[in-house]
Scaffold this motif. Structure first.
Motif, PDB file in Angstrom:
ATOM      1  N   ASN A  97       4.728   6.942   1.886  1.00 41.83           N
ATOM      2  CA  ASN A  97       4.689   5.725   2.685  1.00 41.83           C
ATOM      3  C   ASN A  97       4.413   4.513   1.801  1.00 41.83           C
ATOM      4  O   ASN A  97       3.595   4.576   0.892  1.00 41.83           O
ATOM      5  N   ILE A 138      -4.288   6.769  -2.960  1.00 40.88           N
ATOM      6  CA  ILE A 138      -3.773   5.480  -2.496  1.00 40.88           C
ATOM      7  C   ILE A 138      -3.564   4.550  -3.689  1.00 40.88           C
ATOM      8  O   ILE A 138      -4.304   4.606  -4.674  1.00 40.88           O
ATOM      9  N   VAL A 153       0.855  -1.185   0.000  1.00 39.52           N
ATOM     10  CA  VAL A 153       0.000   0.000   0.000  1.00 39.52           C
ATOM     11  C   VAL A 153       0.889   1.232   0.000  1.00 39.52           C
ATOM     12  O   VAL A 153       1.794   1.345   0.838  1.00 39.52           O
ATOM     13  N   SER A 188       3.769   0.347   2.573  1.00 39.72           N
ATOM     14  CA  SER A 188       3.628  -0.668   3.612  1.00 39.72           C
ATOM     15  C   SER A 188       3.256  -2.021   3.030  1.00 39.72           C
ATOM     16  O   SER A 188       2.367  -2.107   2.190  1.00 39.72           O
ATOM     17  N   THR A 212      -0.992   5.589   6.457  1.00 39.57           N
ATOM     18  CA  THR A 212      -2.084   5.409   5.503  1.00 39.57           C
ATOM     19  C   THR A 212      -3.337   6.129   5.967  1.00 39.57           C
ATOM     20  O   THR A 212      -3.965   6.850   5.187  1.00 39.57           O
ATOM     21  N   THR A 242       0.908   5.557  -0.099  1.00 40.57           N
ATOM     22  CA  THR A 242       0.190   6.822   0.066  1.00 40.57           C
ATOM     23  C   THR A 242       1.219   7.932   0.246  1.00 40.57           C
ATOM     24  O   THR A 242       2.395   7.671   0.498  1.00 40.57           O
ATOM     25  N   HIS A 277      -2.813   9.912   5.654  1.00 36.47           N
ATOM     26  CA  HIS A 277      -2.774  10.373   4.262  1.00 36.47           C
ATOM     27  C   HIS A 277      -4.144  10.314   3.587  1.00 36.47           C
ATOM     28  O   HIS A 277      -4.527  11.261   2.898  1.00 36.47           O
ATOM     29  N   ASP A 282      -6.944  -2.870   8.317  1.00 29.71           N
ATOM     30  CA  ASP A 282      -5.763  -2.145   8.781  1.00 29.71           C
ATOM     31  C   ASP A 282      -5.512  -2.531  10.232  1.00 29.71           C
ATOM     32  O   ASP A 282      -6.340  -2.266  11.105  1.00 29.71           O
TER      33      ASP A 282
END
Length: 189
Positions: A36, A75, A24, A38, A65, A26, A68, A57
């Motif tokens: 970021n 995203i 992921v 992840s 995330t 963002t 953001h 999450d």
């Protein structure tokens, strides 16, 4: 050659749901903010429909995330084949963080296994789906999930996880607001 699509096809769905790992990405609006990226595991991803996906999450050391997507919504999720035929699928769109205090949380969370330390469900409204070859992606074999995150959350208990959210997940590394005590109910974490 990469291809773009305006909705998820059955083949995309089969591919992304078969992956044990996805990523992921963002970023904040500020030019000097940190991008970021992840990795996500467990059984934490679901296709909702041809234009919407979601993932569970879990509590972690960062909360980028959520911060953001609350700020700007941008995203990208990336899935790549580490086994079988080489392939990469990217899902891009607008994300929203649905937290335990939100009305939609229970229905969304019910789509996933119950995992201690659940912080939110991130819903992504897709505006671009793309696929490309994964010729440069190495082959790896899946051995299983790591249990440390679940064990950590179980050891802390719901109140300890809520305290962690309040003290360690309140803001992103760039200072953007993320999780507030009003967002998370200790009985659902």
């Amino acid at each position: 050659m990469g291809k773009s699509y305006d909705q998820l096809t059955a083949a995309h769905r089969d591919f992304v749901e078969a992956q044990h790992l996805f990523f992921v990405a963002t970023a904040p609006l500020a030019a000097d903010g940190h991008v970021n990226l992840s990795p996500k595991g467990y059984d934490s991803f679901r296709v909702i429909d041809e234009h919407t996906v979601a993932y569970l999450d879990l509590t972690g050391s960062g909360v980028e995330t959520i911060a953001h997507v609350r700020e700007n919504g941008r995203i990208t999720l990336m899935f790549c084949a580490f086994e079988g035929q080489p392939k990469i699928v990217r899902l891009q769109g607008r994300g929203e963080a649905v937290l335990p205090a939100d009305d939609a949380f229970e229905a969304l969370a019910a789509r996933f296994p119950t995992l201690p330390g659940t912080r939110a469900v991130i819903v992504v409204h897709l505006d671009r789906i793309s696929s490309s070859c994964g010729f440069s992606i190495p082959l790896y074999s899946y051995e299983g999930e790591r249990e440390q995150l679940v064990e950590w959350a179980e050891k802390r208990g719901p109140e300890g996880v809520a305290e962690y959210h309040a003290t360690r997940n309140a803001a992103s590394i760039d200072g953007l607001p993320a999780v507030t005590p009003a967002d998370v109910c200790p009985s659902t974490t």
